[in-house]
Design a protein around this motif. Structure first.
Motif, short mmCIF file in Angstrom:
data_model
loop_
_atom_site.label_atom_id
_atom_site.label_comp_id
_atom_site.label_asym_id
_atom_site.label_seq_id
_atom_site.Cartn_x
_atom_site.Cartn_y
_atom_site.Cartn_z
N ILE A 37 0.83 -1.17 0.00
CA ILE A 37 0.04 0.01 -0.01
C ILE A 37 0.92 1.19 0.13
N ALA A 38 0.59 2.00 -1.00
CA ALA A 38 1.36 3.35 -1.01
C ALA A 38 0.60 4.45 -0.80
N THR A 39 1.04 5.67 -0.09
CA THR A 39 -0.07 6.62 0.16
C THR A 39 1.07 7.74 0.31
N SER A 40 0.45 8.96 -0.38
CA SER A 40 1.20 10.39 -0.09
C SER A 40 0.85 10.71 1.21
N ALA A 41 2.27 11.64 1.45
CA ALA A 41 2.04 12.34 2.94
C ALA A 41 1.34 13.63 2.92
N GLN A 42 1.22 14.05 1.71
CA GLN A 42 0.58 15.32 1.83
C GLN A 42 -0.91 15.47 1.93
N GLY A 43 -1.47 16.36 2.34
CA GLY A 43 -2.97 16.21 2.88
C GLY A 43 -3.15 15.61 4.03
N LEU A 44 -4.41 15.68 4.78
CA LEU A 44 -4.87 15.36 6.13
C LEU A 44 -5.23 13.96 6.01
N ASP A 45 -4.71 12.99 7.22
CA ASP A 45 -5.15 11.77 7.29
C ASP A 45 -6.62 11.83 7.94
N VAL A 46 -7.42 11.76 6.96
CA VAL A 46 -8.97 11.54 7.64
C VAL A 46 -9.56 10.16 7.50
N GLY A 47 -8.73 9.20 7.22
CA GLY A 47 -9.31 7.91 7.17
C GLY A 47 -9.71 7.38 5.81
N ALA A 48 -9.23 6.19 5.28
CA ALA A 48 -9.33 5.65 3.86
C ALA A 48 -9.48 4.24 3.99
N PHE A 101 -14.00 0.72 7.06
CA PHE A 101 -15.41 1.54 6.95
C PHE A 101 -15.44 2.63 6.19
N LEU A 102 -14.08 3.29 6.04
CA LEU A 102 -13.97 4.63 5.24
C LEU A 102 -13.32 4.25 3.92
N HIS A 103 -13.46 2.98 3.51
CA HIS A 103 -12.82 2.35 2.38
C HIS A 103 -13.51 3.40 0.91
N PRO A 104 -12.81 3.61 0.02
CA PRO A 104 -13.17 4.20 -1.40
C PRO A 104 -14.15 3.32 -1.71
N GLY A 105 -15.21 3.92 -2.26
CA GLY A 105 -16.20 3.28 -2.89
C GLY A 105 -17.61 3.82 -2.88
N PRO A 106 -18.62 3.13 -3.29
CA PRO A 106 -20.22 3.78 -3.34
C PRO A 106 -20.51 4.35 -1.85
N LEU A 107 -21.03 5.34 -1.89
CA LEU A 107 -21.72 5.89 -0.69
C LEU A 107 -20.64 5.93 0.37
N ARG A 108 -19.73 6.35 0.29
CA ARG A 108 -18.77 6.76 1.41
C ARG A 108 -18.69 7.90 2.02
N TRP A 109 -19.68 8.79 1.54
CA TRP A 109 -20.02 9.93 2.25
C TRP A 109 -21.26 9.50 3.08
N LEU A 110 -22.06 8.67 2.82
CA LEU A 110 -23.05 8.07 4.08
C LEU A 110 -22.41 7.08 4.95
N ARG A 111 -21.35 6.34 4.61
CA ARG A 111 -20.61 5.70 5.65
C ARG A 111 -19.99 6.62 6.72
N ALA A 112 -19.32 7.55 6.17
CA ALA A 112 -18.74 8.51 7.05
C ALA A 112 -19.59 9.02 7.68
N SER A 113 -20.61 9.54 7.34
CA SER A 113 -21.56 10.36 8.06
C SER A 113 -22.20 9.67 9.09
N ALA A 114 -22.58 8.24 9.04
CA ALA A 114 -23.02 7.48 9.90
C ALA A 114 -22.10 7.04 10.95
N TRP A 115 -20.73 6.84 10.55
CA TRP A 115 -19.87 6.67 11.46
C TRP A 115 -19.61 7.72 12.29
N MET A 116 -19.66 9.11 12.02
CA MET A 116 -19.77 10.41 12.69
C MET A 116 -20.82 10.43 13.81
N VAL A 117 -21.97 10.20 13.29
CA VAL A 117 -22.90 10.21 14.27
C VAL A 117 -22.94 9.09 15.47
N LEU A 118 -22.53 7.96 15.10
CA LEU A 118 -22.20 6.95 16.10
C LEU A 118 -21.19 7.04 16.83
#
Length: 310
Positions: free
Chosen positions: A6-17, A20-37
């Motif tokens: 797994i390769a990542t860039s150090a630039q930018g903020l680490d907000v989780g990827a 549960f926050l993996h790329p793919g459909p409805l990530r915005w909804l998964r992130a929002s639900a995780w935030m509420v929980l």
């Protein structure tokens, strides 16, 4: 056999990827639900810390009480780290321990200087009376400052701001998290819509800015805690509408002083000097964070195939 790296860039903020926050459909909804929980769970931890801090803030408190509050807050941070490790597949860089001592001290110094500048402005404008010094115990206000500094930053910045940024990007995250931070203060004594708006702008954006700048919570925690402690114990002004019982000095608005200048019964946070100081710092630090490339999330992990083994 085959594998992957797994390769990542150090630039930018680490907000989780991951996970549960993996790329793919409805990530915005998964992130929002995780935030509420997470918000609900850690609000309960915050309430646990308040069992110790609130009585202390009213009656003066003592060292054992401060240690209890600190222990609950440390447990909250450890719980957050464990939950993020399990659900997001990472150890939270926002709680990196190596930078914690220096960044906490830096935040404490900044918060104390900022609030003192606010009180100086109120005094120079002729809208505040200041008397003292007098003998008093700082323990109650220390407990309140630790509780609010740690738990409010964990909830508002590491959970709400970070996961809104994951879901919708930095600008919606900044606006929504700051607005929520202000709205949560509407339940405080002497709160008004004007006071909540001031909190959202001067503190919500400013504290978020320090998180975006460093990618960690420590400066924000230090600024938040020192702001509250300096406001409450050092200067004896109301803290977000709550009158203090023990303080070194005693500060309050002069009779007839315009509320937009003095903050009224809510305290300095609803005042014009606080808006000027807090918003000014927010603009400078947000610009600094933008220049560092932290207004975007780190790129999603790239899975690359490793060489085949025979």
């Amino acid at each position: 056999m085959t594998g992957s790296s797994i390769a990542t860039s150090a630039q930018g903020l680490d907000v989780g990827a991951r996970r549960f926050l993996h790329p793919g459909p409805l990530r915005w909804l998964r992130a929002s639900a995780w935030m509420v929980l997470m918000f609900v769970a850690f609000t309960l931890v915050y309430a646990g810390a308040g069992v110790f801090a609130t009585p202390m803030f009213k009656s003066g408190g003592d060292l054992p009480g401060v240690l209890k509050v600190t222990a609950v807050c440390i447990a909250g941070l450890a719980l957050y780290a464990g939950v993020v490790r399990l659900a997001e597949g990472r150890w939270p860089s926002e709680l990196a321990l190596k930078q914690a001592p220096l960044e906490l001290l830096t935040g404490l110094a900044i918060g104390a200087v900022m609030l003192t500048a606010v009180v100086a402005g109120l005094y120079l404008l002729g809208v505040y009376d200041i008397s003292g010094p007098r003998a008093s115990s700082p323990w109650g206000t220390i407990g309140m400052a630790v509780e609010s500094g740690v738990m409010e930053e964990l909830i508002t910045r590491a959970i709400i701001l970070r996961l809104l940024m994951r879901a919708f990007g930095v600008w919606p995250a900044l606006v929504l998290s700051a607005a929520l931070f202000g709205a949560l203060h509407l339940s405080n004594p002497n709160a008004t819509v004007v006071a909540a708006t001031a909190i959202a702008v001067e503190a919500g954006l400013m504290l978020a800015a320090f998180y975006l700048l460093t990618g960690r919570l420590w400066v924000s925690i230090g600024v938040h805690a020192a702001w509250n402690f300096t406001q409450g114990w050092v200067w004896g002004a109301a803290v977000s509408g709550i009158a203090v019982k023990e303080s070194l000095f005693v500060s309050h608005p002069k009779p007839g002083a315009p509320e937009f200048l003095s903050g009224g019964a809510f305290g300095p946070e609803a005042s014009l000097p606080a808006m000027v100081v807090g918003t000014g710092v927010a603009i400078v630090v947000l610009y600094w964070a933008w220049k560092r490339g932290n207004f975007r999330a780190q790129p999603d992990p790239i899975v690359a195939a490793e060489p085949q083994e025979s």
